[in-house]
Design an enzyme around this catalytic site. Structure first.
Site, short mmCIF file in Angstrom:
data_model
loop_
_atom_site.label_atom_id
_atom_site.label_comp_id
_atom_site.label_asym_id
_atom_site.label_seq_id
_atom_site.Cartn_x
_atom_site.Cartn_y
_atom_site.Cartn_z
N ASP A 8 -37.38 20.39 39.61
CA ASP A 8 -36.58 19.72 39.03
C ASP A 8 -35.25 19.77 39.05
OD1 ASP A 8 -36.72 21.93 38.06
OD2 ASP A 8 -37.03 21.32 36.08
N HIS A 9 -34.49 19.77 38.33
CA HIS A 9 -33.04 19.75 38.58
C HIS A 9 -32.62 21.25 38.51
CE1 HIS A 9 -34.11 19.58 34.50
NE2 HIS A 9 -33.36 19.87 33.91
N CYS A 65 -38.46 25.57 39.72
CA CYS A 65 -38.31 24.32 38.32
C CYS A 65 -37.08 26.12 38.55
CB CYS A 65 -39.43 24.43 37.24
SG CYS A 65 -40.96 25.54 37.18
N GLY A 66 -36.62 25.85 37.14
CA GLY A 66 -36.27 27.26 36.61
C GLY A 66 -36.60 28.47 37.22
N THR A 67 -37.85 28.48 36.73
CA THR A 67 -38.64 30.19 36.69
C THR A 67 -39.96 29.73 37.22
OG1 THR A 67 -40.11 29.04 34.63
CG2 THR A 67 -38.15 30.31 33.77
N GLY A 68 -40.73 28.56 37.44
CA GLY A 68 -41.48 28.64 38.18
C GLY A 68 -42.51 28.18 37.36
N ILE A 69 -42.65 28.75 35.83
CA ILE A 69 -44.24 28.64 34.76
C ILE A 69 -44.23 27.07 34.86
CG2 ILE A 69 -44.39 28.98 33.43
CD1 ILE A 69 -42.29 31.18 32.85
N GLY A 70 -43.42 26.03 34.30
CA GLY A 70 -44.15 24.60 34.08
C GLY A 70 -44.94 24.35 34.96
N MET A 71 -44.42 24.10 36.26
CA MET A 71 -44.45 23.49 37.56
C MET A 71 -46.18 24.20 37.95
SD MET A 71 -42.35 21.49 39.35
CE MET A 71 -41.13 20.87 39.32
N HIS A 98 -56.46 36.25 48.57
CA HIS A 98 -57.42 36.07 47.02
C HIS A 98 -57.60 34.72 46.47
CE1 HIS A 98 -57.64 40.51 46.40
NE2 HIS A 98 -57.48 40.77 47.78
N ARG A 132 -65.75 38.10 48.59
CA ARG A 132 -65.92 37.63 47.12
C ARG A 132 -64.82 36.62 46.79
NH1 ARG A 132 -63.01 42.26 48.40
NH2 ARG A 132 -61.44 43.02 46.96
N HIS A 133 -64.18 36.75 47.10
CA HIS A 133 -62.86 35.74 46.43
C HIS A 133 -63.83 34.07 46.64
CE1 HIS A 133 -60.93 39.06 46.73
NE2 HIS A 133 -60.52 39.29 47.78
C1 RB5 Z 1 -35.49 22.98 32.75
O1 RB5 Z 1 -34.45 23.61 31.99
C2 RB5 Z 1 -36.62 24.54 32.45
O2 RB5 Z 1 -37.52 24.41 31.71
C3 RB5 Z 1 -37.55 23.95 33.70
O3 RB5 Z 1 -37.27 23.84 34.85
C4 RB5 Z 1 -38.56 25.08 34.42
O4 RB5 Z 1 -38.08 26.61 33.93
C5 RB5 Z 1 -39.59 25.07 33.60
O5 RB5 Z 1 -40.58 25.86 33.02
#
Ligand code: RB5
Length: 150
Positions: A8-9, A65-71, A98, A132-133
């Site tokens: 993303d951006h 993305c910003g944190t990698g979490i949303g992706m 693993h 096992r994995h």
């Molecule tokens: C964008 O501001 C941010 O929320 C996105 O890049 C990402 O970190 C979401 O998980």
């Protein structure tokens, strides 16, 4: 390898760096966007990369993305995708060893470019341990089947 990449951006500047890094390693890179720092919604790019991997168009995928979490949340909605959020050399190695992760995600606002390059390289160069994995991953495939049945 053919590697699909998307961001993303917030991940865009890092995507450009990793794209060049992967090409330099001799991989064919499929850039699924985004193509600027204009604000976008990460799920769209996660879906494009995840579908490319699930369909076999790409062997692996990288999402930023910003944190990698949303992706990671979004990419794992696509059947057959095992997206791992990595944040250290250890988790990058384990994601391959693993979890046989076919996609990795990380944060463009969290990692430095040098760290991200190291994670990508380690993940690509570490083989899946199997054994096992394989059994454990099979359980996840069974979950996917059960969810489809309702
Ligand atoms: C964008 O501001 C941010 O929320 C996105 O890049 C990402 O970190 C979401 O998980």
């Amino acid at each position: 390898m053919r590697i699909a990449i998307g961001s993303d951006h917030a991940g865009f500047p890092m995507k450009e760096i990793i794209k060049e890094f992967l090409s330099g390693m001799g991989h064919q890179v499929l850039d699924m966007g985004t193509h600027s720092t204009d604000s976008v919604n990460y799920a769209e790019f996660a879906e494009a990369v995840a579908r490319a991997v699930a369909s076999g168009k790409a062997h692996r995928g990288v999402l930023i993305c910003g944190t990698g979490i949303g992706m990671s949340i979004a990419a794992n909605k696509v059947e057959g995708v095992r997206a791992a959020l990595v944040h250290s050399e250890y988790t990058a190695r384990m994601a391959a060893l693993h979890n046989n992760a076919n996609v990795i995600t990380f944060g463009g606002r969290v990692e430095s470019p040098e760290e991200a390059k190291r994670f990508v390289k380690i993940w690509l160069e570490t083989p899946f341990e199997g054994g096992r994995h394989t059994r454990r991953l099979k359980k996840i495939e069974e979950m996917e089947e059960k969810c489809k049945e309702g």
